[in-house]
Design a protein around this motif. Structure first.
Motif, short mmCIF file in Angstrom:
data_model
loop_
_atom_site.label_atom_id
_atom_site.label_comp_id
_atom_site.label_asym_id
_atom_site.label_seq_id
_atom_site.Cartn_x
_atom_site.Cartn_y
_atom_site.Cartn_z
N UNK A 156 0.80 -1.22 0.00
CA UNK A 156 0.00 0.00 0.00
C UNK A 156 0.83 1.27 0.00
N UNK A 157 2.06 1.16 0.46
CA UNK A 157 2.94 2.33 0.50
C UNK A 157 3.24 2.90 -0.88
N UNK A 158 2.98 2.12 -1.94
CA UNK A 158 3.16 2.64 -3.29
C UNK A 158 2.33 3.89 -3.53
N UNK A 159 1.22 4.03 -2.80
CA UNK A 159 0.37 5.20 -2.99
C UNK A 159 1.11 6.50 -2.77
N UNK A 160 2.18 6.46 -2.00
CA UNK A 160 2.97 7.66 -1.78
C UNK A 160 3.64 8.14 -3.07
N UNK A 161 3.98 7.18 -3.95
CA UNK A 161 4.75 7.50 -5.15
C UNK A 161 3.98 7.32 -6.45
N UNK A 162 2.73 6.90 -6.36
CA UNK A 162 1.91 6.73 -7.56
C UNK A 162 1.40 8.08 -8.05
N UNK A 213 12.89 2.84 -9.42
CA UNK A 213 12.33 1.50 -9.20
C UNK A 213 13.41 0.56 -8.69
N UNK A 214 13.05 -0.23 -7.67
CA UNK A 214 13.86 -1.36 -7.25
C UNK A 214 13.06 -2.63 -7.55
N UNK A 215 13.68 -3.67 -8.08
CA UNK A 215 12.91 -4.86 -8.44
C UNK A 215 12.10 -5.44 -7.30
N UNK A 257 7.95 -5.42 -7.87
CA UNK A 257 7.12 -6.58 -7.58
C UNK A 257 5.71 -6.16 -7.18
N UNK A 258 5.61 -5.11 -6.34
CA UNK A 258 4.29 -4.62 -5.92
C UNK A 258 3.53 -4.02 -7.09
N UNK A 259 4.23 -3.34 -7.98
CA UNK A 259 3.56 -2.78 -9.15
C UNK A 259 3.06 -3.89 -10.08
#
Length: 250
Positions: A175-181, A229-231, A208-210
Motif C-alpha cells: 500500500x505504500x506505493x500510494x505515496x509515489x503513484x 524502481x527497485x525490483x 514486484x508490488x507494481x
C-alpha cells in the motif's frame, strides 16, 4: 489453544525458505501477528544464521534504480520477509509519531559485526563512515504516508544541521506505493520539494508490488517523476542491511 502450538518448527522453516503456498503463508503470517509467543519463536529463528550468513558471503550489488529487472528468488525473499517480520515482532524499531520525538531517538535495526540483528536509537547505533538509512513504508493509511515523509524530512534536516553526512532511501511497497503513484499520491508536491531540496534522498518504488497491481487489479500505475524502481523492496532492504545501513519501518 495458543496459535503457536498449531505451527511446527518444520512449518516455520518452510515459511522462512519460501516453500509454502499462498494459503499456508497467509495462515502463518496471521498467526504470528496474533500470537506473541509465536512472534518470539519466529524471532528465535535468527538462529538460522548459518543459512542467512550464506547470503552475506557474497552479497550482490543492489539491483536498484532500474525500470526493469529480474525478480529475486523465493528463497531469498522468504528469508527477508521472515527475518524482518520476526525482528519487528520483538523490537521497537517502527517509526511512529515521528513529530513527537527527536529523530536521533528513533530506534532502527542493523546488523552487527557477527551479522546478528540488533536495534538501537540512531544516536547510539554504530556508524561505519557515512550514516545510511533505509526508510520503509508499506501501508496506504494516510497517517502512515504522512509519517514517512515527516520522518524523512526530520532525518535529513537534523543530520544536515549537525553537519553529518547522510544517505537516505525511502522504499515503498504494498500500500505504500500510494505515496509515489502519480495517479493517487496526496503528497506529490511535497515529494517533489523534498527531492529538490535534498540530493541525498532517493525514493524507490517496488517493481514486484507494481506487477501485483497489474496482475490482480488490472492497474498500470505511473510513478511520480522523482520515483525510481527497485525490483523488490524486501531484497533492497536486506541488501542494504548487509551493507551496513540502518532500517526504520513506518
Amino acid at each position: 489453544m495458543s496459535a503457536d502450538r498449531n505451527i511446527s518448527d518444520e512449518h516455520l522453516n518452510a515459511f522462512v525458505d519460501g516453500q509454502l503456498d499462498a494459503d499456508e503463508k497467509s495462515r502463518i503470517l496471521s498467526a504470528i501477528n496474533a500470537d506473541d509467543e509465536l512472534s518470539h519463536r519466529a524471532c528465535e529463528f535468527r538462529r538460522l544464521r548459518e543459512l542467512v550468513a550464506h547470503a552475506y558471503d557474497n552479497p550482490p550489488p543492489p539491483p536498484r534504480r532500474q525500470r526493469l529487472g529480474a525478480r529475486v528468488s523465493g528463497w531469498r525473499q522468504g528469508i527477508a520477509a521472515a527475518l524482518l517480520l520476526a525482528v519487528g515482532g520483538g523490537a521497537g524499531w517502527v517509526a511512529g509519531h515521528a513529530q513527537q520525538q527527536s529523530p536521533l531517538d528513533m530506534r532502527a535495526m542493523y546488523l552487527d559485526e557477527e551479522k546478528a540483528f540488533q536495534t538501537a536509537a540512531l544516536d547510539q547505533a554504530p556508524v561505519r563512515g557515512e550514516r545510511k538509512i533505509v526508510l520503509h513504508i508499506s501501508s496506504d493509511a494516510p497517517e502512515k504516508l504522512e509519517t514517512a515523509l515527516e520522518t524523512a524530512e526530520q532525518l535529513l534536516a537534523t543530520y544536515s544541521k549537525l553537519g553529518q553526512p547522510l544517505e537516505l532511501e525511502l522504499v515503498a511497497n504494498a500500500g505504500g506505493l500510494n505515496l509515489l503513484r502519480a495517479d493517487v499520491s496526496p503528497y506529490a508536491e511535497r515529494v517533489r520539494e523534498l527531492q529538490r531540496q535534498y540530493d541525498n534522498l532517493t525514493f524507490l518504488a517496488c517493481q514486484t508490488a507494481m506487477d501485483r497491481l497489474r496482475r490482480e487489479k488490472q492497474l498500470s500505475p505511473g510513478l511520480l517523476p522523482e520515483a525510481l524502481i527497485t525490483p523488490n523492496a524486501l531484497d533492497e532492504i536486506l541488501t542494504r542491511l548487509q551493507q551496513g545501513w540502518m532500517y526504520i519501518s513506518v
